[in-house]
Motif scaffolding. Sequence first.
Motif, short mmCIF file in Angstrom:
data_model
loop_
_atom_site.label_atom_id
_atom_site.label_comp_id
_atom_site.label_asym_id
_atom_site.label_seq_id
_atom_site.Cartn_x
_atom_site.Cartn_y
_atom_site.Cartn_z
N SER A 241 0.82 -1.21 0.00
CA SER A 241 0.00 0.00 0.00
C SER A 241 0.85 1.26 0.00
O SER A 241 0.48 2.28 -0.59
CB SER A 241 -0.95 0.00 1.20
N ASN A 247 -2.66 6.47 -4.80
CA ASN A 247 -3.87 5.90 -5.38
C ASN A 247 -5.08 6.23 -4.52
O ASN A 247 -5.02 6.14 -3.28
CB ASN A 247 -3.71 4.38 -5.51
N ARG A 248 -6.20 6.60 -5.14
CA ARG A 248 -7.38 7.02 -4.38
C ARG A 248 -7.92 5.91 -3.49
O ARG A 248 -8.32 6.14 -2.35
CB ARG A 248 -8.47 7.48 -5.35
N ILE A 249 -7.94 4.69 -4.02
CA ILE A 249 -8.45 3.56 -3.23
C ILE A 249 -7.55 3.32 -2.03
O ILE A 249 -8.03 3.09 -0.91
CB ILE A 249 -8.54 2.29 -4.10
N MET A 250 -6.25 3.37 -2.26
CA MET A 250 -5.31 3.16 -1.16
C MET A 250 -5.44 4.25 -0.11
O MET A 250 -5.33 3.99 1.09
CB MET A 250 -3.87 3.11 -1.69
N ARG A 251 -5.68 5.48 -0.54
CA ARG A 251 -5.83 6.57 0.42
C ARG A 251 -7.03 6.34 1.32
O ARG A 251 -7.01 6.68 2.50
CB ARG A 251 -5.97 7.91 -0.32
N VAL A 252 -8.08 5.73 0.77
CA VAL A 252 -9.25 5.40 1.59
C VAL A 252 -8.89 4.32 2.61
O VAL A 252 -9.29 4.39 3.78
CB VAL A 252 -10.42 4.93 0.70
N LEU A 253 -8.12 3.32 2.17
CA LEU A 253 -7.71 2.25 3.08
C LEU A 253 -6.79 2.76 4.17
O LEU A 253 -6.75 2.21 5.27
CB LEU A 253 -7.01 1.13 2.29
#
Length: 290
Positions: A241, A247-253
């Motif tokens: 990660s 990455n937007r998805i990673m930032r959410v995680l």
Amino acid sequence: MAKEFHYGGQAVIEGVMMRGQRSMAVAVRSPSGQVHVTTKPISNSQTGIRKIPFVRGVIVLVESLVLGIGALFESANVSLGEEDQKISGPLLWGTLALSLAFAAAVFFVTPLLITKSFVDPHLDSTLLSNLVEGIIRVAIFVVYLALVNLIPDIRTVFAYHGAEHKTINAYEHHVPLEPEPVAKFSTAHVRCGTSFLFAVMIIAIVVFSLVPSPDIWLRIASRIVLIPVIAAVGYEFTRFSARFADNRIMRVLFLPGLALQKMTTRQPNNRQLEVAISALKGAIEADKGG
């Protein structure tokens, strides 16, 4: 082109430890007000067994624990004006063993016993049972952090933790390592150990679901034996990660772990930033052979 190395570290008593490619540096504010910096060589080679996914995570975790506890002892001696004190092997390994036993008992066995006693009689689903156990585990962790934040000395350590993050953030953005520009950066960092611990607690829900035995002793044993497996998976997740931090998805995680860091970091003052900067500069110079 050589791959960029990511420096990392941890807060210690009145100081910061930074880990480099081939060396580590510990910077501590002594009672006289001076910043005391020591360096020593370490092994960070990514060869042989250290390159094997999941196995490398366990190796890194054990090494980090040993180096971290050693740095804590050293910082305690310097902060008390006892630099000549030496750490014996049995004391270091004994402290490490007690720390691991405490963590396993509080954060892995206790949530299981609470779930077994008060939740399982009302549930027929192993998956739900493990989910509730995981929620209890996170809740215990949050309460633990809230309680230790009441201790003044721990709040000081958390300020040095914030200084460590600010310094690494500044270095990775190629900003001069001086207190004023470094102070502008965030106290949060995606590779923080707090985020790693949160990932471990979430991964544990999935891993422990693979042990659906009704026998309580087998389940307790699994909570202890599977800790290295969970840590290895957590390391690979954090490593992966961090490579895609934009990455937007990673930032959410990242959000839950970053939010939890608000409990393990505090805004440092300039004197604490000076110590963190000295530690990072010490590690960088030692890596260069200085």
